[in-house]
Design a protein around this motif. Structure first.
Motif, PDB file in Angstrom:
ATOM      1  N   HIS A 153      89.250  83.039  58.399  1.00 43.66           N
ATOM      2  CA  HIS A 153      88.139  83.559  57.596  1.00 43.66           C
ATOM      3  C   HIS A 153      86.979  82.566  57.608  1.00 43.66           C
ATOM      4  O   HIS A 153      87.182  81.365  57.810  1.00 43.66           O
ATOM      5  CB  HIS A 153      88.587  83.788  56.149  1.00 43.66           C
ATOM      6  N   PHE A 154      85.792  83.065  57.356  1.00 44.35           N
ATOM      7  CA  PHE A 154      84.598  82.222  57.352  1.00 44.35           C
ATOM      8  C   PHE A 154      84.336  81.613  55.976  1.00 44.35           C
ATOM      9  O   PHE A 154      84.451  82.296  54.951  1.00 44.35           O
ATOM     10  CB  PHE A 154      83.362  83.037  57.745  1.00 44.35           C
ATOM     11  N   THR A 155      83.963  80.337  55.957  1.00 44.17           N
ATOM     12  CA  THR A 155      83.391  79.715  54.765  1.00 44.17           C
ATOM     13  C   THR A 155      82.036  79.135  55.143  1.00 44.17           C
ATOM     14  O   THR A 155      81.785  78.825  56.321  1.00 44.17           O
ATOM     15  CB  THR A 155      84.276  78.584  54.195  1.00 44.17           C
ATOM     16  N   ASN A 156      81.167  78.970  54.151  1.00 43.25           N
ATOM     17  CA  ASN A 156      79.888  78.309  54.412  1.00 43.25           C
ATOM     18  C   ASN A 156      79.260  77.844  53.103  1.00 43.25           C
ATOM     19  O   ASN A 156      79.750  78.164  52.021  1.00 43.25           O
ATOM     20  CB  ASN A 156      78.940  79.225  55.197  1.00 43.25           C
ATOM     21  N   GLU A 198      87.814  65.997  61.810  1.00 42.75           N
ATOM     22  CA  GLU A 198      86.430  65.618  61.513  1.00 42.75           C
ATOM     23  C   GLU A 198      85.694  66.648  60.663  1.00 42.75           C
ATOM     24  O   GLU A 198      84.560  66.415  60.235  1.00 42.75           O
ATOM     25  CB  GLU A 198      85.657  65.438  62.832  1.00 42.75           C
ATOM     26  N   VAL A 199      86.335  67.795  60.392  1.00 48.48           N
ATOM     27  CA  VAL A 199      85.622  68.920  59.783  1.00 48.48           C
ATOM     28  C   VAL A 199      85.180  68.620  58.350  1.00 48.48           C
ATOM     29  O   VAL A 199      84.029  68.898  57.975  1.00 48.48           O
ATOM     30  CB  VAL A 199      86.481  70.203  59.820  1.00 48.48           C
ATOM     31  N   TYR A 200      86.061  68.037  57.536  1.00 50.87           N
ATOM     32  CA  TYR A 200      85.715  67.799  56.127  1.00 50.87           C
ATOM     33  C   TYR A 200      84.450  66.946  56.008  1.00 50.87           C
ATOM     34  O   TYR A 200      83.515  67.302  55.287  1.00 50.87           O
ATOM     35  CB  TYR A 200      86.879  67.121  55.397  1.00 50.87           C
ATOM     36  N   SER A 201      84.411  65.835  56.723  1.00 48.94           N
ATOM     37  CA  SER A 201      83.248  64.945  56.614  1.00 48.94           C
ATOM     38  C   SER A 201      81.990  65.604  57.166  1.00 48.94           C
ATOM     39  O   SER A 201      80.887  65.399  56.645  1.00 48.94           O
ATOM     40  CB  SER A 201      83.513  63.619  57.338  1.00 48.94           C
ATOM     41  N   ALA A 202      82.147  66.426  58.219  1.00 54.78           N
ATOM     42  CA  ALA A 202      80.985  67.128  58.784  1.00 54.78           C
ATOM     43  C   ALA A 202      80.414  68.135  57.785  1.00 54.78           C
ATOM     44  O   ALA A 202      79.196  68.302  57.667  1.00 54.78           O
ATOM     45  CB  ALA A 202      81.368  67.825  60.080  1.00 54.78           C
ATOM     46  N   LEU A 203      81.294  68.824  57.048  1.00 48.92           N
ATOM     47  CA  LEU A 203      80.840  69.734  55.994  1.00 48.92           C
ATOM     48  C   LEU A 203      80.195  68.958  54.858  1.00 48.92           C
ATOM     49  O   LEU A 203      79.155  69.349  54.322  1.00 48.92           O
ATOM     50  CB  LEU A 203      82.031  70.548  55.460  1.00 48.92           C
ATOM     51  N   GLN A 204      80.809  67.868  54.491  1.00 50.12           N
ATOM     52  CA  GLN A 204      80.326  67.049  53.374  1.00 50.12           C
ATOM     53  C   GLN A 204      78.930  66.506  53.654  1.00 50.12           C
ATOM     54  O   GLN A 204      78.066  66.472  52.764  1.00 50.12           O
ATOM     55  CB  GLN A 204      81.296  65.904  53.124  1.00 50.12           C
ATOM     56  N   MET A 205      78.696  66.111  54.912  1.00 50.17           N
ATOM     57  CA  MET A 205      77.400  65.512  55.275  1.00 50.17           C
ATOM     58  C   MET A 205      76.369  66.550  55.707  1.00 50.17           C
ATOM     59  O   MET A 205      75.236  66.202  56.004  1.00 50.17           O
ATOM     60  CB  MET A 205      77.605  64.486  56.388  1.00 50.17           C
ATOM     61  N   GLY A 206      76.772  67.828  55.782  1.00 57.65           N
ATOM     62  CA  GLY A 206      75.842  68.869  56.178  1.00 57.65           C
ATOM     63  C   GLY A 206      75.572  68.938  57.664  1.00 57.65           C
ATOM     64  O   GLY A 206      74.606  69.572  58.099  1.00 57.65           O
ATOM     65  N   VAL A 207      76.431  68.300  58.464  1.00 61.45           N
ATOM     66  CA  VAL A 207      76.293  68.378  59.921  1.00 61.45           C
ATOM     67  C   VAL A 207      76.506  69.815  60.382  1.00 61.45           C
ATOM     68  O   VAL A 207      75.887  70.281  61.341  1.00 61.45           O
ATOM     69  CB  VAL A 207      77.301  67.433  60.607  1.00 61.45           C
ATOM     70  N   PHE A 223      88.819  71.985  51.761  1.00 61.35           N
ATOM     71  CA  PHE A 223      87.478  72.392  52.158  1.00 61.35           C
ATOM     72  C   PHE A 223      86.719  73.034  50.989  1.00 61.35           C
ATOM     73  O   PHE A 223      85.484  73.071  50.982  1.00 61.35           O
ATOM     74  CB  PHE A 223      87.536  73.378  53.331  1.00 61.35           C
ATOM     75  N   TYR A 224      87.457  73.533  49.993  1.00 58.78           N
ATOM     76  CA  TYR A 224      86.808  74.128  48.822  1.00 58.78           C
ATOM     77  C   TYR A 224      85.963  73.111  48.066  1.00 58.78           C
ATOM     78  O   TYR A 224      85.077  73.489  47.288  1.00 58.78           O
ATOM     79  CB  TYR A 224      87.856  74.750  47.888  1.00 58.78           C
TER      80      TYR A 224
END
Length: 338
Positions: A153-156, A198-207, A223-224
């Motif tokens: 499923h998609f999150t954003n 690497e996904v969590y940090s990329a989401l956290q930093m807005g990459v 990820f929530y």
């Protein structure tokens, strides 16, 4: 060793020789199992502990197993290479196998399975077993069983996704999987493949703006904490594949090969059940954490299906009409039963 034996006499040489042959006779087989899911509170590691316990018990400890969760032995691509070249005996993977075995991509076609019963029927039936068994002659890797990563499923972090147009321009992390990347591109977003760790940090930093995963992993990877919106569209049913280096497997006594094959099938049932339980808990946890959840109806998903049809056309060219037709026939037959 033999110089020391000369020093201490023939008796020492005899003792050393006995120790050598005794050690050879009692040699055991040590298996490393790698995966990228979390080490705690996740269904994959829990199910592999059941597999470990059963295998070690049935082999009287002659086969010992160590699990390496959370990408401890590298990302999924490194784990796949490790199994292929023999530095890692076994792994449970969800993503990169298609890079060396394109046939497995048939299960990454978007909106293929309407529910898990249909997916199980196809994967455990003749077509799914044909794909599983076809891996060995083409890769040197033996596939033992399908597990369940789950519907993706998609999150954003930008806005709720209710229709394909809502994905336009979003940077969405995908696995390094051509079918997933093509699907995200057809929906108007920008696919951004990266290693799972690497996904969590990329989401956290807005990459990246978002990602796509089963709810059990959205929960266990936390990820929530860095995502606001979740859309339950189930765009891909993603199986795990339990693999073993075939040279290692073939080196085992036949009775131990049988144990691994039988316990891998049992692992499949255990892991699927644990995943279903975790997914149910995870939905509630994500709601409680404050994520806004959009649950698409089958009618809502029709626009997404239509938007991603070019992926089917692309894979007809790559895998051949016969492969895709056989798959769709297997799906239709499964739907008639479920």
């Amino acid at each position: 060793m033999f110089d020391n034996a000369k020093q201490y006499g023939v008796g020492a040489l005899f003792i050393l020789g006995c120790a050598f042959f005794s050690g050879a006779a009692s040699a055991s087989y040590n298996i490393k199992i790698a995966h990228s899911s979390p080490a705690v509170d996740d269904r994959l590691e829990k199910s592999l502990q059941v597999f470990k316990e059963n295998v070690e018990k049935r082999t009287d400890g002659e086969v010992t197993i160590s699990t390496y969760p959370a990408s401890q032995l590298g990302g999924e691509r490194e784990q796949l290479e490790g199994v292929q070249f023999g530095s890692i005996e076994m792994a449970v993977l969800a993503g990169p196998i298609s890079s060396i075995y394109p046939d497995i991509m048939v299960f990454d076609l978007p909106y293929l399975f309407k529910n898990k019963k249909v997916a199980y029927e196809v994967l455990d039936g003749d077509f799914g077993q044909r794909i599983l068994n076809g891996m060995l002659p083409k890769t040197g890797i033996r596939a033992l069983a399908w597990g369940e990563n789950g519907f993706r499923h998609f999150t954003n972090n930008v806005h709720p996704i209710k229709k394909p147009e809502d994905l336009a321009g979003l940077k969405i992390r995908t696995m390094e999987n051509p079918a997933h990347m093509a699907m995200v591109k057809d929906l108007g977003a920008n696919p951004t493949p990266m290693a799972f760790g690497e996904v969590y940090s990329a989401l956290q930093m807005g990459v990246i703006d978002g990602e796509e995963n089963p709810v059990s992993l959205i929960d266990s990877m936390r990820f929530y904490e860095v995502q606001k919106y979740l859309t339950l569209d189930g765009h891909v049913y993603n199986p795990f594949t339990f693999i073993v280096n075939d040279a290692f497997f073939s080196s085992l006594p036949a009775k131990y090969q049988t144990v691994l094959k039988e316990e891998a099938k049992h692992w499949s049932d255990v892991e699927r059940q644990l995943n279903a339980e975790q997914a149910e808990r995870s939905i509630q946890k994500l709601k409680d954490s404050g994520m806004q959840i959009v649950d698409l109806s089958d009618q809502d998903k029709q626009a997404f299906r239509e938007a991603t049809q070019p992926v089917y056309d692309m894979y007809r060219k790559q895998l051949g009409d016969a492969m895709i037709d056989d798959l769709l026939n297997a799906v239709a037959e499964a739907e008639s039963k479920n």
